[in-house]
Structures are given as structure tokens and as C-alpha cells.
Design a protein around this motif. Sequence first.
Motif, PDB file in Angstrom:
ATOM      1  N   PHE A 131     131.940  98.902 -43.362  1.00  0.00           N
ATOM      2  CA  PHE A 131     131.470  99.452 -42.095  1.00  0.00           C
ATOM      3  C   PHE A 131     131.768  98.512 -40.922  1.00  0.00           C
ATOM      4  O   PHE A 131     131.628  98.903 -39.771  1.00  0.00           O
ATOM      5  CB  PHE A 131     129.968  99.723 -42.142  1.00  0.00           C
ATOM      6  N   SER A 187     133.344 104.605 -38.761  1.00  0.00           N
ATOM      7  CA  SER A 187     134.211 103.518 -38.284  1.00  0.00           C
ATOM      8  C   SER A 187     134.760 103.833 -36.896  1.00  0.00           C
ATOM      9  O   SER A 187     134.850 102.956 -36.033  1.00  0.00           O
ATOM     10  CB  SER A 187     135.368 103.287 -39.259  1.00  0.00           C
ATOM     11  N   LEU A 195     125.945 101.859 -37.661  1.00  0.00           N
ATOM     12  CA  LEU A 195     126.342 103.176 -38.148  1.00  0.00           C
ATOM     13  C   LEU A 195     125.997 104.219 -37.089  1.00  0.00           C
ATOM     14  O   LEU A 195     124.830 104.442 -36.776  1.00  0.00           O
ATOM     15  CB  LEU A 195     125.638 103.510 -39.460  1.00  0.00           C
TER      16      LEU A 195
END
Length: 389
Positions: A44, A84, A109
Motif C-alpha cells: 500500500f 494505490s 487507504l
Amino acid sequence: MTLLEVQARAAVLRPLLAANADATSAQRFVHTDNIRSLRDAGLFRMCQSRRLGGMELPLRAMHLAVNELALACPSTAWVLMVLSAHTWMLGMFPEACQDEVANDDADTLISGTLAANGSARRVDGGWRLSGRWQFASGCDHARWNLIGARVEGGRAAGFPAQIHVIAPTADYRIEDTWFTLGLRGTGSKDLVLQDVLVPDHRAISTGVLFSGGSEWARRHPTWLHMTPVAVGLGYHVSAAVLGIARSALAAFIERTSERDDKYTGTRKADSVGIQLRVARAQADITAAALLLDSIADRFDALSESRALPDIPTRAEMRMIVARAVGLCREAIERLFAAAGANAIYETSSLQALFRDLSVGTHHAMVDEDSAAETFGRVLLGLSPGSTIL
């Protein structure tokens, strides 16, 4: 982390993702163990800025990881790609926004959708947003959300025509609308906001954001966050599509090598028609990969010069990405047409991959018709028209 290390870390996760693929599809969002494994592997953080503790790697790294994971679980690969992409875009927002998100979630995120499906009204200190946003992939696992909105009054009132904002989970409601043909495990549900206040530091003009040239993008040590959004996002999407196409080709070859014609008893692999379809599919997917590698090379060249590509270059790059995605789609459509009646069952892995590919190639950023129209206009000396470049 090097590019080879990124690919290796992704490859190690494939058995786990494959084992959880059915559960991910059935529950219609990515298995929590998959998210945990991606987090533990540091995947991530590939497109996260260094100032937030990320790797700030070239977009090629994301492409390698997502392509690899799509061989095991397309939905998980898709969600990694989307999260991403939004982490990458976070680096274009004001630093106060970057820090607020990172302090709340070290991996940053961010789900969401870039289409301006809602409205924004200017108020003291920020914006009031209302609306419904579709296709928020990974929203069940994200603590933040990136969305676009049309500004009331727009330029006539001295404001941008559109803005993009980042909002925390407390500000929106998730509505489960994700009952779809494919990519069922992505959990790309609707987000609903009703008169939510978004402070100025979490908002940016869409024109500034999409140009790749925000003042905050320029402050990073690499060129990563200066990449124009339309070209960068199309390249993101192509990673999952390419991986799914490769997986579908492998599934077709494995199944066809063991399959007999039910009427004649001859081996399907001995059919000249089948041989031609397989050869052409392999060639098309290889061509797509080479085209996408050429885009990564151009990103690298722009990074070295820290230059923004001009409109003709952006139009050409977007067209190349869209054509690569089109090649993958056409290759698998030709194979599925020759896969036989048993491929129509839900239990068929090829059918699942065909559905996933069909849904993935519907993303607006890889729409070949709009990309071709824009590029054609530019080649003919016309303005690019109303498009995102």
C-alpha cells in the motif's frame, strides 16, 4: 525497495489470494486476510510519498504488483490498484491534508471515485458537499474517500467548475449496490454524502489536480506526483486488465489442452481454428504488455527531466494505454467464444475471468473511443475537445 522486490513480494502473496478468491467474490469485498497481507508486504506504500513514510516508487512498480496479483485474485488486485491510485493522488493535495490522512491511517487507504457525481457549495472555510458517488472500490477497508463534485455557480461565481475533496468515513454512508457481472469482490459500492462540510485544506481544484502540476506535487523529491491524472489512472487500470488477460489465456490453454470435441471425439487442441485463436491472443497480450512498458519508459523519461507532457503527448499516451487494454479485451473475447458450452457455468474459472475482464475494461479512463477521438482531433490540428487530459 526495488522493482524486482515489489514483484517478488506480490508473487509470494498469490497462494493466499487464490485460496481466498471464492470467499472474496461471494462476500463482494476483499477478504480481510488479503488486505492484511498487502499491508504487511508494504504494497500500500508503493505510491505513497516519502514525506509520509512511503516508497514513492515509479508507477511501474504498482503495475508489476497489480499485474502479478491479478493472476491469483483479480478483485484484490483491482482494489490495490484503486487504493494505490488515490494514495498517489493524495500527494497532489495540500500538505495539511496529506498529514491529516497519514496521522489517521499510516498506509493512507483512500477509496472513492473521481467522477463529479455530487455538488459543492462554497461556505466560510470550505465546501458543503452532497450527492451519491458510485464505484468506490475498497470502501469497506478504507478510512478516507476521494470524490469529485460540481461547484454551484462555478466559474461564473469565481470558483473552479469542479473540485475534488478527501473526506473521512464519518462523513459518508456506504450503500451496498455492488451486484455486478464481474469484479464482484472489489466492493465498489455507493457513497452518500449529505451536506457535509469539507475544510479548504482537503479540497483542490479539479483542473489543478488533474494537470499533475499542483504546487504540492512539485515539493516531492521525485516526479511521481506530477504525473497527469488521466494518463496515470489509465495506466493504473491497465495493470489489472493485463493480469486478468494473462490469467484467462493460461486458463484457456490448460482447459483446451485436455478437452475433446463431444461430437467427433477429436482433441480440441488439434483444431487449426483453436490454434490460430491461441496464437493471436498470445500475440495481442504480448503487444499490450510492450505498449504499456513503453508508457512506463515515457514516465521515466519525464521524471528525469521533471517535465509535464504537453497536450499532444498526453493524448497519445492515453490512446496507447486504451489500445493496450483493447487488445487484452479482444484477445479474451475471441478465446471465450471458442471455449465451449461448459465455459458458461459459474464454476468455470474462465467464465469468472471473462466477466472480470469485461467489467475492468469498462472503466472510463481506458475507454478507447473517447481516447481515440481526442487523439484523432489532436493529430488533425484541432483542440482536444471536452476531455480529461
